[in-house]
Write a protein that holds these residues in place. Sequence first.
Motif, PDB file in Angstrom:
ATOM      1  N   PRO A   1       0.818  -1.221   0.000  1.00  0.00           N
ATOM      2  CA  PRO A   1       0.000   0.000   0.000  1.00  0.00           C
ATOM      3  C   PRO A   1       0.852   1.272   0.000  1.00  0.00           C
ATOM      4  O   PRO A   1       0.500   2.242  -0.676  1.00  0.00           O
ATOM      5  CB  PRO A   1      -0.830  -0.123   1.281  1.00  0.00           C
ATOM      6  N   ASP A   2       1.967   1.280   0.738  1.00  0.00           N
ATOM      7  CA  ASP A   2       2.830   2.462   0.751  1.00  0.00           C
ATOM      8  C   ASP A   2       3.402   2.755  -0.630  1.00  0.00           C
ATOM      9  O   ASP A   2       3.442   3.906  -1.057  1.00  0.00           O
ATOM     10  CB  ASP A   2       3.968   2.301   1.764  1.00  0.00           C
TER      11      ASP A   2
ATOM     12  N   PRO B   1       0.154  11.372 -14.839  1.00  0.00           N
ATOM     13  CA  PRO B   1       1.050  10.970 -15.933  1.00  0.00           C
ATOM     14  C   PRO B   1       2.083   9.906 -15.534  1.00  0.00           C
ATOM     15  O   PRO B   1       2.637   9.241 -16.408  1.00  0.00           O
ATOM     16  CB  PRO B   1       1.747  12.277 -16.323  1.00  0.00           C
ATOM     17  N   ASP B   2       2.309   9.719 -14.245  1.00  0.00           N
ATOM     18  CA  ASP B   2       3.266   8.714 -13.780  1.00  0.00           C
ATOM     19  C   ASP B   2       2.750   7.286 -13.952  1.00  0.00           C
ATOM     20  O   ASP B   2       3.540   6.346 -13.935  1.00  0.00           O
ATOM     21  CB  ASP B   2       3.618   8.941 -12.304  1.00  0.00           C
TER      22      ASP B   2
ATOM     23  N   LEU C   1       2.974   6.266  -5.502  1.00  0.00           N
ATOM     24  CA  LEU C   1       2.864   6.447  -6.947  1.00  0.00           C
ATOM     25  C   LEU C   1       1.602   7.227  -7.328  1.00  0.00           C
ATOM     26  O   LEU C   1       1.662   8.156  -8.132  1.00  0.00           O
ATOM     27  CB  LEU C   1       2.862   5.091  -7.660  1.00  0.00           C
ATOM     28  N   ILE C   2       0.463   6.887  -6.744  1.00  0.00           N
ATOM     29  CA  ILE C   2      -0.805   7.471  -7.197  1.00  0.00           C
ATOM     30  C   ILE C   2      -1.381   8.531  -6.262  1.00  0.00           C
ATOM     31  O   ILE C   2      -2.333   9.209  -6.620  1.00  0.00           O
ATOM     32  CB  ILE C   2      -1.873   6.387  -7.459  1.00  0.00           C
ATOM     33  N   GLY C   3      -0.823   8.676  -5.072  1.00  0.00           N
ATOM     34  CA  GLY C   3      -1.418   9.555  -4.071  1.00  0.00           C
ATOM     35  C   GLY C   3      -1.231  11.039  -4.301  1.00  0.00           C
ATOM     36  O   GLY C   3      -1.955  11.838  -3.722  1.00  0.00           O
TER      37      GLY C   3
ATOM     38  N   THR D   1      -3.416   9.695   5.620  1.00  0.00           N
ATOM     39  CA  THR D   1      -3.409   8.561   6.547  1.00  0.00           C
ATOM     40  C   THR D   1      -4.250   7.404   6.022  1.00  0.00           C
ATOM     41  O   THR D   1      -3.821   6.252   6.066  1.00  0.00           O
ATOM     42  CB  THR D   1      -3.941   9.004   7.931  1.00  0.00           C
ATOM     43  N   GLU D   2      -5.439   7.715   5.517  1.00  0.00           N
ATOM     44  CA  GLU D   2      -6.330   6.671   5.005  1.00  0.00           C
ATOM     45  C   GLU D   2      -6.105   6.374   3.525  1.00  0.00           C
ATOM     46  O   GLU D   2      -6.765   5.500   2.958  1.00  0.00           O
ATOM     47  CB  GLU D   2      -7.786   7.057   5.259  1.00  0.00           C
ATOM     48  N   ARG D   3      -5.192   7.092   2.897  1.00  0.00           N
ATOM     49  CA  ARG D   3      -4.790   6.882   1.502  1.00  0.00           C
ATOM     50  C   ARG D   3      -5.956   6.966   0.518  1.00  0.00           C
ATOM     51  O   ARG D   3      -6.276   6.023  -0.190  1.00  0.00           O
ATOM     52  CB  ARG D   3      -4.085   5.541   1.334  1.00  0.00           C
TER      53      ARG D   3
END
Length: 139
Positions: free
Chosen positions: A14-15, A28-29, A20-22, A66-68
Amino acid sequence: MASTSVSRIVPASPDKVWSLIGGFDALPDWLPYIPESTPLEGGRVRRLKNTDGEVIIERLVDFNETERHYSYAILQAPFPVNGYVSTIRVHTVREQKNATEVQWSGRFNPDGATEQEVVDLFTGIYADGLDALHQTLTA
């Protein structure tokens, strides 16, 4: 109001997935459909260009490190909807360190299209996007 949601299990912690997406400006990544993103208003708005050169402008409406998860609203886009709000969430998969569930969901009002047409449109966008995320994480 119509809605849709797509989830995928991806092969990373998850980290790692959230890193990457957070970021609100990080599409674009990992999302080939969006090769360009420009942050505006201190990063609370993003101006995107898709592969056809069309402009999409979105505003961050909720962010929880925190909750992503984060949620955003479309301000301008070539999609036949209004009132669009979407959320991307990263969930831990119990007892699996290198597996994460990513959920992408949205709600919206059809505008010039049927409810089924816009549900199918966004279901396809979310599914293709999560497939691309999976490919990025395994490359």
